[in-house]
Every structure is written in C-alpha cells, then in structure tokens.
Design a protein around this motif. Structure first.
Motif, PDB file in Angstrom:
ATOM      1  N   ILE A 145       1.064  -1.185   0.070  1.00 41.56           N
ATOM      2  CA  ILE A 145      -0.348  -0.380  -0.342  1.00 41.56           C
ATOM      3  C   ILE A 145       0.885   1.421   0.228  1.00 41.56           C
ATOM      4  N   ILE A 146       0.718   2.264  -1.090  1.00 41.86           N
ATOM      5  CA  ILE A 146       1.833   3.170  -1.083  1.00 41.86           C
ATOM      6  C   ILE A 146       0.840   4.753  -1.179  1.00 41.86           C
ATOM      7  N   GLY A 147       1.109   6.178  -0.158  1.00 43.35           N
ATOM      8  CA  GLY A 147       0.799   6.846  -0.435  1.00 43.35           C
ATOM      9  C   GLY A 147       1.712   8.127  -0.881  1.00 43.35           C
ATOM     10  N   THR A 148       0.868   8.979  -1.411  1.00 43.97           N
ATOM     11  CA  THR A 148       1.577  10.167  -1.889  1.00 43.97           C
ATOM     12  C   THR A 148       0.650  11.416  -1.278  1.00 43.97           C
ATOM     13  N   ILE A 149       1.438  12.650  -1.577  1.00 46.02           N
ATOM     14  CA  ILE A 149       1.385  13.959  -0.488  1.00 46.02           C
ATOM     15  C   ILE A 149       2.649  14.726  -1.430  1.00 46.02           C
ATOM     16  N   CYS A 150       1.527  15.748  -1.374  1.00 45.13           N
ATOM     17  CA  CYS A 150       2.915  17.029  -1.822  1.00 45.13           C
ATOM     18  C   CYS A 150       2.813  18.324  -0.773  1.00 45.13           C
ATOM     19  N   GLY A 151       3.948  18.398  -0.760  1.00 46.78           N
ATOM     20  CA  GLY A 151       4.034  19.599   0.479  1.00 46.78           C
ATOM     21  C   GLY A 151       5.699  20.503  -0.106  1.00 46.78           C
ATOM     22  N   GLY A 152       4.954  21.860   0.144  1.00 47.50           N
ATOM     23  CA  GLY A 152       6.406  23.333  -0.835  1.00 47.50           C
ATOM     24  C   GLY A 152       6.086  22.744  -1.617  1.00 47.50           C
ATOM     25  N   SER A 153       4.971  23.141  -2.493  1.00 47.15           N
ATOM     26  CA  SER A 153       4.484  23.425  -3.784  1.00 47.15           C
ATOM     27  C   SER A 153       4.903  24.291  -4.922  1.00 47.15           C
ATOM     28  N   ASP A 154       5.182  24.389  -5.666  1.00 46.36           N
ATOM     29  CA  ASP A 154       5.813  25.533  -6.328  1.00 46.36           C
ATOM     30  C   ASP A 154       5.216  25.124  -7.663  1.00 46.36           C
ATOM     31  N   GLY A 155       5.614  26.489  -8.421  1.00 45.80           N
ATOM     32  CA  GLY A 155       5.263  25.936 -10.335  1.00 45.80           C
ATOM     33  C   GLY A 155       5.697  24.985 -10.395  1.00 45.80           C
ATOM     34  N   THR A 156       6.526  24.556 -10.732  1.00 42.47           N
ATOM     35  CA  THR A 156       7.026  23.223 -11.306  1.00 42.47           C
ATOM     36  C   THR A 156       5.953  21.980 -10.643  1.00 42.47           C
ATOM     37  N   SER A 157       5.829  22.103  -9.599  1.00 41.13           N
ATOM     38  CA  SER A 157       5.614  20.374  -8.793  1.00 41.13           C
ATOM     39  C   SER A 157       3.958  19.770 -10.028  1.00 41.13           C
ATOM     40  N   GLY A 158       3.511  20.720 -10.558  1.00 42.79           N
ATOM     41  CA  GLY A 158       2.282  20.076 -11.260  1.00 42.79           C
ATOM     42  C   GLY A 158       2.469  19.759 -12.734  1.00 42.79           C
ATOM     43  N   ILE A 159       2.998  19.941 -12.743  1.00 43.71           N
ATOM     44  CA  ILE A 159       4.209  19.740 -14.294  1.00 43.71           C
ATOM     45  C   ILE A 159       5.362  18.515 -14.282  1.00 43.71           C
ATOM     46  N   SER A 160       6.149  18.047 -13.167  1.00 48.17           N
ATOM     47  CA  SER A 160       6.968  17.593 -13.189  1.00 48.17           C
ATOM     48  C   SER A 160       7.019  16.191 -12.194  1.00 48.17           C
ATOM     49  N   ALA A 161       7.082  16.269 -10.606  1.00 46.54           N
ATOM     50  CA  ALA A 161       6.981  15.353 -10.099  1.00 46.54           C
ATOM     51  C   ALA A 161       5.457  14.603  -9.623  1.00 46.54           C
ATOM     52  N   GLY A 176      -1.151  -4.350  -9.036  1.00 48.38           N
ATOM     53  CA  GLY A 176      -2.405  -5.481  -8.018  1.00 48.38           C
ATOM     54  C   GLY A 176      -1.977  -4.092  -6.716  1.00 48.38           C
ATOM     55  N   ALA A 177      -1.210  -3.216  -6.905  1.00 49.83           N
ATOM     56  CA  ALA A 177      -0.850  -2.891  -5.077  1.00 49.83           C
ATOM     57  C   ALA A 177      -1.453  -1.706  -5.122  1.00 49.83           C
ATOM     58  N   ALA A 178      -1.926  -1.065  -4.036  1.00 44.74           N
ATOM     59  CA  ALA A 178      -3.086  -0.162  -3.536  1.00 44.74           C
ATOM     60  C   ALA A 178      -2.686   1.575  -3.744  1.00 44.74           C
ATOM     61  N   CYS A 179      -2.592   1.833  -3.963  1.00 44.19           N
ATOM     62  CA  CYS A 179      -1.926   3.670  -4.250  1.00 44.19           C
ATOM     63  C   CYS A 179      -3.308   4.574  -3.452  1.00 44.19           C
ATOM     64  N   ILE A 180      -3.763   5.244  -2.413  1.00 47.79           N
ATOM     65  CA  ILE A 180      -3.673   6.634  -1.342  1.00 47.79           C
ATOM     66  C   ILE A 180      -3.342   7.788  -2.130  1.00 47.79           C
ATOM     67  N   PHE A 181      -4.344   8.576  -3.102  1.00 46.57           N
ATOM     68  CA  PHE A 181      -4.110   9.961  -2.731  1.00 46.57           C
ATOM     69  C   PHE A 181      -5.021  10.613  -2.268  1.00 46.57           C
ATOM     70  N   GLU A 182      -4.805  11.972  -1.943  1.00 44.50           N
ATOM     71  CA  GLU A 182      -5.348  12.879  -1.330  1.00 44.50           C
ATOM     72  C   GLU A 182      -4.477  14.126  -1.221  1.00 44.50           C
ATOM     73  N   GLU A 183      -4.975  15.125  -0.934  1.00 43.57           N
ATOM     74  CA  GLU A 183      -6.410  15.182  -0.294  1.00 43.57           C
ATOM     75  C   GLU A 183      -7.738  16.110  -0.049  1.00 43.57           C
ATOM     76  N   THR A 184      -8.369  15.660  -0.221  1.00 37.48           N
ATOM     77  CA  THR A 184     -10.102  16.942  -1.166  1.00 37.48           C
ATOM     78  C   THR A 184      -9.960  18.607  -0.849  1.00 37.48           C
ATOM     79  N   GLY A 185      -9.231  18.324  -0.291  1.00 40.53           N
ATOM     80  CA  GLY A 185      -9.179  20.550   0.458  1.00 40.53           C
ATOM     81  C   GLY A 185      -8.618  20.634  -1.026  1.00 40.53           C
TER      82      GLY A 185
END
Length: 403
Positions: A145-161, A176-185
C-alpha cells in the motif's frame, strides 16, 4: 533495482517492510519521558509516536490503534501519565490481540521521570528481542500500500514531480498494489473529473460530496489549501494548484473513497478524505504535511511518496518517506534530502515515464530494506490531533465488477 521483496508476516496476514518498536505517549504530559526512552534506547528501529490531547476523542484512539498495529510495527511500549482520557488498557489489549508484544508504563505509578525512563529503556530492549524472531516471508507487489502527498509546492510541482508520481501509481496499480492519494481540500474543482474515473456511479457521487464538504469547511473557516509559500514559488491560482495535486493520482480508475484509518480492501487507486465530518469547528483539516503522512500510514501505507517543489526535509515515524523533487534548482540546493530528481523532466533530461519508472524502482528498493534519504537521516516526525469522522458509506468501497 532490488527484486527480492519480502515482508515481516503479521498475525492478520499483512506483511511489513520494517519491524520497528513504537514508544507511544498517550498524553502530552508523557511526551518528554517517552522521548527520553527513545533517545536513550539509541536504536534506529525505535520510533516515537503519540497523542497530546487529554480529552477523549474516538478518532485519536482509532488512529493510535491503527498505527500501533501497522504492518511495519513489531511491538509497542505505551507510556501513560495515569490520568489522561486515552483508554490505555483497551489500546494495550488490542495491540496484544494483534499478535504483537506490548507493554504499558504509568508514570504516576512508576515513580516519575527517572524511574519510568529507566523502566522504559529496559522494556524497549525486551520488545526488540521479542520481535527479532518475527518470520520474514516472500512478499508480492500487490501486497503493498503506497501513499502520496505534496508539500512545499511551487510552479514546477504540477508539471514534473506530481505527474511522475501519477505514472508510478499507474505502474503499481497495474501490478495490483493499492495506491492512496489525498487530500480533498486540495482537489476542489477536480471533483467531476474524479467522479468520471470512479468505478461505480455511487462512488462518483461520494467523491463529489466529499469535495463539496471540503469546500464548505474551508469557506466557513476562512482558509484554503493555497498557502503564501505556494504563491512565492510561482503558483498563480487555486485551479493551478488543484490540477497539480490531482496529477499525482495518475490515470487509473478510482476504486474507493476512504477516511483516515480505513484500510483499502484490495489493490487499486483510492482517494483519502481528510477533512473532518460534521459542521466546521475551530482548527485545520491538517495542520502540516506530517499530519497527512500519519493519516496515510493509519490507512496501512508501507511508505509515502512526497513531492515538493520548494523543498522539504521531513520524514516520518513508522513508514519511510521517499522525496520526489520537482524543481531542478531546489534539487541542486537540497539534494541531500531528496531521493528522486523529477526536475530533470523540465531540463529535457528525462521523460515523465522515465522518472515514473525511477520512482517505481525506488519504491521497490525501499520496500526491500534500502533506507530512503529521510529515513537514513533519522527523520521520525509524527503529529496527531483532534478530528471527527463518520464511517464511510456503502458506496465508498464498491464491489468490483468483473469485465
């Protein structure tokens, strides 16, 4: 890449990629003693966690239970002041029922700071000896089970990482792995396109409702997901940030909507709703990135992919954090805290697929025992505060439809 994936087998059939001891304080008044125990134990496999509050909170108890019985946890030492509201006896019993060795120290009954610290160091050593014999068995990628979050985002975050992590998620979900993304806000405005990816119409409706809840919460409380640091880093609008955050999810169908402490029932892609239920009350849905990581861990995440553009040096107790750097300039300044340089995409040195595969390979290596950078540096951040959630509805984890 290391392909010898194996895990520590737990009584419930889950497998951990680490075998740590947690020292858990049950109120802030026991925090200092607990930290002294961890520091004097001087072992990298002994981690400090805890809940600071004195007033009863069902969410906090649920989270502490989930963390103390996480597959990466081999055993637990609970440290109580003696008069807090946390049901220490029930928590101890649930940990022991999970097949893990666990002990409890009560400062008021054990003679204070020095006596409890000494007893705690001895207890930790006993627990470490007991978990050393836990069986390690072969483990498949579809057990991760793998999760992901973003923090300290800048103008490059949404086009690379972020999109590179999305590609990695696609590769993992396909296996077949379970992957979790968030957050709804941070996904306000993306609810319709997420609903279109849901595997059932009922799930799509639940996704739209949870984003509407987040939007209402943020509006009433007078804050949002767009921080001053994001603007300083070149992000211009909430729409830009939302789409960047959304890109971490990849392109797989969304299999379920879960809340903190809910464990995915099967492989697939899941959205984690972290905004409290009910009418908005004073406080933030999450006070920092570390609070989000803790909630992902409570959902069973073996490790977390953390994307950052401006830079971050945090890690976590219990589960390793893999840092994916979006900005090549940040990489050059903070490479000692990063695992993956997704900024190479912006400089024409790699494609999204290539970096996605690099992240995938790093996931497997860390799952096989190689330390992530934050893990090797000793980062063990942990934050747990008050929240309130209602159980998920039947549409949130729909039965899979064959074909």
């Amino acid at each position: 890449m290391n392909n010898n994936l194996s895990g520590y087998l737990r009584q419930d059939g889950r497998k951990g990629i680490r075998n740590i001891i947690v020292v858990a304080y049950l109120v802030e008044c026991a925090h200092h003693v607990s930290r002294r125990i961890v520091n004097l134990s001087n072992q990298t496999d002994v981690h400090l966690i805890g809940f600071p509050g004195c007033y009863p909170n069902e969410y906090a108890f649920h989270m502490m239970t989930a963390i103390c019985t996480h597959p990466n946890v081999g055993g637990a030492l609970l440290v109580s002041l003696g008069c807090e509201s946390m049901n220490r006896d029930k928590l101890l019993s649930l940990i022991q029922q999970s097949g893990r060795p666990a002990e409890l120290l009560i400062i008021q009954e054990n003679g204070g700071t020095l006596a409890t610290t000494s007893a705690g160091v001895e207890a930790v050593e006993r627990l470490r000896q007991q978990v050393a014999s836990v069986t390690r068995v072969p483990m498949a990628i579809n057990e991760l089970i793998i999760g992901t979050i973003c923090g300290g985002s800048d103008g490059t975050s949404g086009i690379s990482a972020n999109p590179a992590v999305g590609r990695c998620f696609d590769f993992l979900v396909e296996e077949g792995a379970a992957c979790i993304f968030e957050e709804t806000g941070e996904l306000i405005g993306c609810e319709t396109i997420m609903a279109d990816r849901a595997i059932t119409p009922a799930l799509g409706q639940e996704i739209e409702a949870c984003v509407a809840k987040a939007e209402h919460y943020y509006r009433v409380m007078g804050f949002g997901s767009f921080a001053p640091g994001n603007a300083d880093g070149g992000l211009t609008t909430l729409e830009e940030k939302s789409m960047g955050a959304y890109s971490k999810s990849g392109s797989s169908p969304i299999s379920g909507l879960i809340k903190p402490g809910d464990i995915p029932t099967a492989g697939g892609l899941y959205l984690l709703d972290v905004v409290p239920d009910g009418e908005p009350r004073f406080g933030f849905p999450n006070i920092s990135d570390n609070a989000e990581i803790v909630e992902l861990i409570a959902c069973g995440c073996h490790l977390t992919l953390f994307t950052t553009g401006r830079g971050s040096v945090v890690g976590s107790a219990v589960s390793p954090v893999i840092k994916v750097c979006a900005n090549p300039e940040t990489w050059r300044k903070l490479s000692g805290d990063m695992d993956i340089n997704a900024g190479r995409i912006l400089e024409g040195e790699a494609s999204l697929d290539e970096v996605g595969h690099e992240i995938y390979n790093k996931v497997i290596d860390v799952a096989c025992g190689s330390p992530s950078v934050s893990e090797a540096l000793g980062h063990q951040e942990f934050i747990l505060t008050y929240k309130s959630f209602e159980p998920i509805g039947p549409g949130c984890l729909p039965l899979r439809v064959s074909g």
